[in-house]
Structure formats: structure tokens, C-alpha cells
Write a protein that holds these residues in place. Structure first.
Motif, PDB file in Angstrom:
ATOM      1  N   ASN A  33       0.760  -1.017   0.078  1.00 65.36           N
ATOM      2  CA  ASN A  33       0.061  -0.033   0.315  1.00 65.36           C
ATOM      3  C   ASN A  33       0.498   1.423   0.163  1.00 65.36           C
ATOM      4  O   ASN A  33       0.639   2.247  -0.633  1.00 65.36           O
ATOM      5  N   GLU A  34       2.212   1.257   0.485  1.00 63.31           N
ATOM      6  CA  GLU A  34       3.194   2.871   0.691  1.00 63.31           C
ATOM      7  C   GLU A  34       4.234   1.808  -0.076  1.00 63.31           C
ATOM      8  O   GLU A  34       4.528   2.898  -0.118  1.00 63.31           O
ATOM      9  N   MET A  35       4.509   1.025  -0.850  1.00 64.35           N
ATOM     10  CA  MET A  35       5.963   0.639  -1.609  1.00 64.35           C
ATOM     11  C   MET A  35       5.761   2.055  -2.911  1.00 64.35           C
ATOM     12  O   MET A  35       4.734   1.984  -3.794  1.00 64.35           O
ATOM     13  N   ASP A  36       6.552   2.592  -2.917  1.00 60.95           N
ATOM     14  CA  ASP A  36       6.875   3.077  -4.256  1.00 60.95           C
ATOM     15  C   ASP A  36       8.061   3.371  -4.049  1.00 60.95           C
ATOM     16  O   ASP A  36       8.476   3.592  -3.989  1.00 60.95           O
ATOM     17  N   GLU A  37       8.854   4.298  -5.933  1.00 62.98           N
ATOM     18  CA  GLU A  37      10.008   4.387  -6.604  1.00 62.98           C
ATOM     19  C   GLU A  37      10.954   5.038  -5.112  1.00 62.98           C
ATOM     20  O   GLU A  37      12.753   4.754  -5.221  1.00 62.98           O
ATOM     21  N   LYS A  38      10.247   5.824  -4.448  1.00 59.48           N
ATOM     22  CA  LYS A  38      11.234   6.454  -3.681  1.00 59.48           C
ATOM     23  C   LYS A  38      11.623   5.958  -2.229  1.00 59.48           C
ATOM     24  O   LYS A  38      12.972   6.140  -1.437  1.00 59.48           O
ATOM     25  N   LYS A  39      10.897   4.357  -1.768  1.00 58.71           N
ATOM     26  CA  LYS A  39      10.594   3.818  -0.829  1.00 58.71           C
ATOM     27  C   LYS A  39      11.819   3.482  -0.504  1.00 58.71           C
ATOM     28  O   LYS A  39      12.992   2.586   0.388  1.00 58.71           O
ATOM     29  N   ILE A  40      12.188   1.972  -2.420  1.00 55.29           N
ATOM     30  CA  ILE A  40      13.277   0.983  -2.526  1.00 55.29           C
ATOM     31  C   ILE A  40      14.647   1.739  -2.332  1.00 55.29           C
ATOM     32  O   ILE A  40      15.084   1.462  -1.153  1.00 55.29           O
ATOM     33  N   PRO A  41      15.234   2.932  -2.522  1.00 56.99           N
ATOM     34  CA  PRO A  41      16.788   3.528  -2.593  1.00 56.99           C
ATOM     35  C   PRO A  41      16.277   3.803  -0.728  1.00 56.99           C
ATOM     36  O   PRO A  41      17.872   4.034  -0.323  1.00 56.99           O
ATOM     37  N   LEU A  42      15.901   4.229   0.109  1.00 59.94           N
ATOM     38  CA  LEU A  42      15.547   4.684   0.902  1.00 59.94           C
ATOM     39  C   LEU A  42      15.387   3.409   2.336  1.00 59.94           C
ATOM     40  O   LEU A  42      16.700   3.623   2.861  1.00 59.94           O
ATOM     41  N   MET A  43      14.988   2.500   1.372  1.00 56.16           N
ATOM     42  CA  MET A  43      15.401   1.206   2.358  1.00 56.16           C
ATOM     43  C   MET A  43      16.656   0.681   2.123  1.00 56.16           C
ATOM     44  O   MET A  43      17.404  -0.077   3.434  1.00 56.16           O
ATOM     45  N   GLY A  44      17.272   0.304   1.102  1.00 58.82           N
ATOM     46  CA  GLY A  44      18.476   0.353   0.309  1.00 58.82           C
ATOM     47  C   GLY A  44      19.761   0.326   1.637  1.00 58.82           C
ATOM     48  O   GLY A  44      20.728   0.816   2.444  1.00 58.82           O
ATOM     49  N   VAL A  45      19.559   2.540   1.203  1.00 58.95           N
ATOM     50  CA  VAL A  45      20.569   3.139   2.309  1.00 58.95           C
ATOM     51  C   VAL A  45      20.681   2.745   3.355  1.00 58.95           C
ATOM     52  O   VAL A  45      22.123   2.957   4.480  1.00 58.95           O
ATOM     53  N   MET A  46      19.334   2.961   4.412  1.00 63.79           N
ATOM     54  CA  MET A  46      18.944   2.263   5.874  1.00 63.79           C
ATOM     55  C   MET A  46      19.530   2.024   6.133  1.00 63.79           C
ATOM     56  O   MET A  46      20.346   0.739   7.324  1.00 63.79           O
ATOM     57  N   GLY A  47      19.205   0.215   4.984  1.00 63.20           N
ATOM     58  CA  GLY A  47      19.806  -1.344   5.569  1.00 63.20           C
ATOM     59  C   GLY A  47      21.426  -0.902   5.769  1.00 63.20           C
ATOM     60  O   GLY A  47      22.194  -1.593   6.463  1.00 63.20           O
ATOM     61  N   ALA A  48      22.048  -0.514   4.579  1.00 64.54           N
ATOM     62  CA  ALA A  48      23.242   0.456   4.518  1.00 64.54           C
ATOM     63  C   ALA A  48      23.689   0.503   5.797  1.00 64.54           C
ATOM     64  O   ALA A  48      25.296   0.546   5.899  1.00 64.54           O
ATOM     65  N   PHE A  49      23.622   1.490   6.064  1.00 65.19           N
ATOM     66  CA  PHE A  49      23.951   2.519   6.942  1.00 65.19           C
ATOM     67  C   PHE A  49      23.892   1.678   8.365  1.00 65.19           C
ATOM     68  O   PHE A  49      25.161   1.527   9.572  1.00 65.19           O
ATOM     69  N   VAL A  50      22.201   1.000   8.601  1.00 63.12           N
ATOM     70  CA  VAL A  50      22.573   0.116  10.143  1.00 63.12           C
ATOM     71  C   VAL A  50      23.325  -0.839  10.117  1.00 63.12           C
ATOM     72  O   VAL A  50      23.937  -1.012  11.130  1.00 63.12           O
ATOM     73  N   PHE A  51      24.174  -1.153   8.831  1.00 62.65           N
ATOM     74  CA  PHE A  51      25.478  -2.358   8.658  1.00 62.65           C
ATOM     75  C   PHE A  51      25.776  -2.319   9.438  1.00 62.65           C
ATOM     76  O   PHE A  51      26.579  -2.298  10.095  1.00 62.65           O
ATOM     77  N   ALA A  52      26.186  -0.810   8.560  1.00 59.88           N
ATOM     78  CA  ALA A  52      28.102  -0.499   9.611  1.00 59.88           C
ATOM     79  C   ALA A  52      27.533   0.533  10.391  1.00 59.88           C
ATOM     80  O   ALA A  52      28.903  -0.395  11.340  1.00 59.88           O
ATOM     81  N   ALA A  53      27.018   0.978  11.039  1.00 61.43           N
ATOM     82  CA  ALA A  53      26.519   1.079  12.112  1.00 61.43           C
ATOM     83  C   ALA A  53      27.026   0.522  13.476  1.00 61.43           C
ATOM     84  O   ALA A  53      27.551   0.143  14.636  1.00 61.43           O
ATOM     85  N   GLN A  54      26.134  -1.503  13.584  1.00 65.39           N
ATOM     86  CA  GLN A  54      26.338  -2.332  14.184  1.00 65.39           C
ATOM     87  C   GLN A  54      27.467  -2.645  14.001  1.00 65.39           C
ATOM     88  O   GLN A  54      28.128  -3.518  14.823  1.00 65.39           O
ATOM     89  N   MET A  55      28.302  -2.527  13.184  1.00 67.04           N
ATOM     90  CA  MET A  55      29.939  -3.492  12.860  1.00 67.04           C
ATOM     91  C   MET A  55      30.474  -2.317  14.623  1.00 67.04           C
ATOM     92  O   MET A  55      31.563  -3.116  14.605  1.00 67.04           O
TER      93      MET A  55
END
Length: 351
Positions: A33-55
């Protein structure tokens, strides 16, 4: 709170994996219901950031322990609970497969402990309660602190319950819980402070992102350039450079296990535990966030690193941070893209 396979039984691991898969399927359905082209890259970048932060493990004074950012509250607040949960699942899958961080049998437990309580308990019932009358810097701070503390306490207690149900007699419930809860209370304070700082930055830069996530709406025509650029730079800096400054002390879970049993690790039984361990040893291209070496060399290197002066400058760590961030970004984007395709197919079928 990345549980190793040795901490759980196949029954508990299988049950939690099925539970996590059910929550993921529910999230995929709701996220359409809320997915669009803008949310996809935000998911990716946020995932990458949290991965790095967990290190980056930070020392907890006076304990000999350390902790790291969980990131679940960040994901829930900026992406919404459904995208946040799926992004956390992507992060932990990359960590388990390519870095040997967290067991494959314990994957369902880890996703549930780090993702469910943040996205589906702390975010909707605590953080959104604090910000129900409007978002301000003070409400962001209060909501982030309380929700992070509660989520970490629930996650830590869940770890104790999972080991109890797995019949791990070496980790008696009373002693284990009395170590796990206080140490993760300290970790939760840092988690809350970091979460509040990042959410405040996004609120001042693009407040619409928080509003859209809270209402379960597509991002629409919101300009994401500044937020995505800032987070991307942070991924490279945190994963490639700041990771050198991580504490060498055992994390809260390892510390609690060591205080309870005398050793930071439990010996895994044969059978499925051994099989999954062998699979993980083959898929882990950068085990323990460093270049792969032989078992003996790795033990000697780990011991030497513990004695060396801080920070631990390491090309392997930098490569791990950047490669891991890139892999997480790719998996999260792929997940979002698949959901987008499902949404389009559903709309086309309905029409």
C-alpha cells in the motif's frame, strides 16, 4: 544480540524461523500500500547504514563489556514498521551469510529479537505515542529514548527465553537474565541517543519522511537527494573508517554468557548445528569482518588485536564495512523492487 546457533535447539530455531517468515509475509502484504520508487532506495541506504553502524561496538564503562547500535528503531521511524522489519531481515541475512555474524539456525531468533520488538511494539505503542500531538525535537528525544530502552529490554529477555526453551542448562534463567537485562539497559541508552540524533537530523531536513512513514503513505514527490546523499556518505565513513575504533570487549550477550558459564561461547552439538556451521564457513567471505584466514591464524590474529593499541586500523575491516553495506543495500533494494512488482501486478489484475 546476534545469537549463535549453539545457544538454541533446532526446535526453537525452526519455530522462530517460521514465526519470522510469517511476520515478513505479513509485512510484504501490508507494504504494498505504501511502496513507491522513492521508498526503495531509502530502504537500501538505511539498511547499509544500520549494517555499518552495527560494526561499531562502544565500551560500557566499568563492565568490560561493549554494545552496538541495533538500528531497529531507526528503520521503523524512517521506513515504517513493515519496510523496517524487512530491511532488518536483509541486514541480518547478509551478516550471517557473508560475515559469519549470527547463526543460520538462529537467524529467525535474531530477526525477531532485533526487528519485531522495535518495529511492531516500541514504534507504534511508544514512539508514536510520544509524537502523537506533533513532532518536536523534545518529543523525538523522549520517544527515541524510551522506545529504544523498552525494545532492547524485550529483545534481551527474548534471548534468555529462547535459551531456556532450548534447554541450555549452562545458562540458568535467573543468573542469565540478571546479567542480560542491566547490560542491555546501558546499551539502550546509547541506542536512544543515537536514534534521537539521526531522527532529529532527518526531521529538520525532510520532515515529510517521518509523516509519511507514520501514516503508512507512499513518499510521493518528496525530494530525497539530501537525505540519501548524507546517509550514503555516512555508510562509507562509518563502515570504512569509524569501524577501526570499535571496542574489542565482548558485546552484551557474549559478556553475559561469559559471566554465567566462564566462556564467551558455548560448544555447538553435532547434527544440524554442525551442518549449518560448515555451510556458513563456506559462505562467509569476510568472517568476523576481516579477510579470511585459517582457523589457527584467525585465533592468533584475534588475540593479537585484543592486545594491540586502539584503534585497530585494518584494511579487512574497512573492506567489510563497505562491501557489507553494498550487499545490504542491494538486498534491501531487491526486496523493495519485488514488492513493487507485486503491487503493480495486483493493480493490473484488479484493473
Amino acid at each position: 544480540m546476534h545469537m549463535a546457533d549453539a545457544l538454541i535447539s533446532p526446535a526453537v530455531g525452526g519455530t522462530m524461523l517460521a514465526t519470522t517468515a510469517g511476520v515478513a509475509a505479513y509485512s510484504i502484504k501490508k507494504l504494498q500500500n505504501e511502496m513507491d520508487e522513492k521508498k526503495i532506495p531509502l530502504m537500501g541506504v538505511m539498511g547499509a547504514f544500520v549494517f555499518a553502524a552495527q560494526m561499531i561496538n562502544f565500551s560500557i564503562p566499568g563492565t568490560g563489556s561493549s554494545g552496538h547500535l541495533g538500528g531497529g528503531m531507526l528503520l521503523a521511524i524512517l521506513l515504517g514498521p513493515y519496510a523496517g522489519f524487512l530491511t532488518m531481515a536483509s541486514i541480518l541475512l547478509i551478516q550471517a551469510l557473508f560475515f559469519g555474524d549470527g547463526g543460520l539456525l538462529a537467524y529467525g531468533c535474531n530477526v525477531f529479537n532485533l526487528g519485531f520488538y522495535t518495529c511492531f511494539i516500541a514504534y507504534p505503542f511508544i514512539y508514536k505515542w510520544f509524537t502523537r500531538k506533533g513532532v518536536t525535537s523534545k518529543r523525538i528525544f523522549a520517544g527515541s529514548m524510551v522506545s529504544a530502552l523498552v525494545a532492547l529490554q524485550l529483545g534481551a529477555f527474548s534471548v534468555v527465553l529462547e535459551t531456556l526453551l532450548s534447554g541450555k542448562t549452562g545458562l540458568p534463567f535467573g543468573k542469565f537474565v540478571l546479567l542480560m537485562q542491566p547490560i542491555h539497559l546501558a546499551i539502550g541508552i546509547v541506542e536512544g541517543l543515537v536514534t534521537a540524533a539521526i531522527i532529529t537530523f532527518v526531521w529538520r531536513t525532510r520532515p515529510e519522511i517521518l509523516k509519511k512513514a507514520a501514516n503508512g503513505e507512499a513518499l510521493g514527490n518528496i525530494s530525497m537527494k539530501k537525505v540519501l546523499t548524507s546517509l550514503s556518505i555516512a555508510v562509507v565513513v562509518v563502515g570504512g573508517l569509524f569501524s577501526w575504533f570499535a571496542s574489542a570487549n565482548p558485546d552484551g550477550l557474549e559478556w553475559s554468557i561469559e559471566k554465567t558459564t566462564g566462556s564467551a561461547e558455548l560448544k555447538a552439538p553435532d547434527g544440524i548445528h554442525k551442518t549449518l556451521s560448515e555451510i556458513q564457513s563456506k559462505t562467509a567471505l569476510l568472517p568476523d569482518y576481516d579477510f579470511k584466514t585459517s582457523g589457527h591464524e584467525n585465533k592468533e590474529k584475534t588475540a593479537a588485536q585484543a592486545e594491540n593499541a586502539w584503534p585497530a586500523v585494518s584494511a579487512g575491516t574497512s573492506v567489510s564495512g563497505i562491501v557489507g553495506g553494498a550487499l545490504t543495500l542491494a538486498l534491501a533494494v531487491f526486496t523493495g523492487w519485488i514488492i513493487m512488482l507485486i503491487k503493480r501486478k495486483k493493480i493490473k489484475t484488479t484493473a
